[in-house]
Design an enzyme around this catalytic site. Sequence first.
Site, PDB file in Angstrom:
ATOM      1  N   TYR A   1       0.839  -1.203   0.000  1.00 27.14           N
ATOM      2  CA  TYR A   1       0.000   0.000   0.000  1.00 27.14           C
ATOM      3  C   TYR A   1       0.871   1.248   0.000  1.00 27.14           C
ATOM      4  O   TYR A   1       0.682   2.176   0.779  1.00 27.14           O
ATOM      5  CB  TYR A   1      -0.948  -0.020   1.208  1.00 27.14           C
TER       6      TYR A   1
ATOM      7  N   HIS B   1       5.163  -3.218 -12.767  1.00 28.14           N
ATOM      8  CA  HIS B   1       6.490  -3.065 -13.386  1.00 28.14           C
ATOM      9  C   HIS B   1       7.008  -4.475 -13.647  1.00 28.14           C
ATOM     10  O   HIS B   1       6.847  -5.363 -12.809  1.00 28.14           O
ATOM     11  CB  HIS B   1       7.409  -2.296 -12.438  1.00 28.14           C
TER      12      HIS B   1
ATOM     13  N   SER C   1      12.703  32.341 -26.169  1.00 31.28           N
ATOM     14  CA  SER C   1      13.267  33.404 -27.004  1.00 31.28           C
ATOM     15  C   SER C   1      14.098  32.818 -28.148  1.00 31.28           C
ATOM     16  O   SER C   1      14.563  31.673 -28.085  1.00 31.28           O
ATOM     17  CB  SER C   1      14.153  34.319 -26.156  1.00 31.28           C
TER      18      SER C   1
ATOM     19  N   GLU D   1      18.998  29.467 -12.169  1.00 34.36           N
ATOM     20  CA  GLU D   1      19.096  29.297 -13.616  1.00 34.36           C
ATOM     21  C   GLU D   1      19.099  27.843 -14.041  1.00 34.36           C
ATOM     22  O   GLU D   1      18.421  27.464 -15.002  1.00 34.36           O
ATOM     23  CB  GLU D   1      20.371  29.980 -14.135  1.00 34.36           C
TER      24      GLU D   1
END
Length: 328
Positions: free
Chosen positions: A24, A106, A250, A225
């Site tokens: 769980y 998985h 940009s 940054e």
Amino acid sequence: MNTTVYRNGNTSRLKGLAVAVIGYGNQGAAHALNLRDSGVRVIVGQRPGAAFDRAREAGFSPVPAGEAAAQADLVILALPDETAGDVYAAEIAPALRPGAALGFIHGFNIHFGFITPRGDGDVVLVGPKGPGSLLRSLYLEDRGLPALAAVAHDASGRAFDLALAWAAAIGCTRAGVLRTTFAEETETDLFGEQAVLCGGVSALTQAAFETLVDAGYSPESAYLECVHELKQIADLIYAQGLAGMRARISNTAEYGDRTRGPRIIGEPARAEMRRVLAEIRDGTFAREWINEARRGAPILARGRREDREACFERVGAFVRSLMPWLAG
């Protein structure tokens, strides 16, 4: 592209069945709750502890793994990779009903042979592509996470239908389910974690941070940054793809991206990616990780100690303190 996307799963396939969710944790809780909310009878297998208490708070009556497996027609293993094999051998396998199906989120333990099912039941996989917390929140919003589904053993002749029913009951068919194999799911998942999502991103951001700091820039500017702004770019890629991200930054940033990015991730990095993938595919990484876990995970313990002492983490904590809303 001719990929089939499955958006329909007949949850009536699970009607009248008992489904045990063993473990769980983050994924196990989401599967158990979503299945229950879809009208499936769910039994939670969980040893005492914090997760046991959370299961009880959610209205389940958790029992030991073997007891849960003994009552179930479908047993879903939501345990950590490094413990699932031992729990299966010691508690689950001896308790399984004849013909009971096994489900995995998985493929690690099946693909690398740490679990060998006895062969009289279906063995299926449903792997949502995101954390359990997101699987749960999207379900509650009548949406879903995309998922991968696979069959390792089709004893009933309808194993993939069972996987789709499970995927539908946890909300994944609302987005779409892609059919794969246990091998492909396991190997791509491990490679993605190591090369990009965890290993690659961690190493890249830390190396960039250290490069700026070593060159004399302030740690705070370096962190803002190279780490803080990563989320903005990741969110753009998540929503718009690489081309969409580039359309929203940009021209200067795009030019730097296209001309300098390949210098950072050049042929040496690509060659190392191929070596990492080879170690995943031949089982080297899986054996290394299981041995590491059985020794008490000393490499993880050392790395966690180093994290607590790292400049990178101290600066990150300071930067995050400027944004108190993150705590929520």
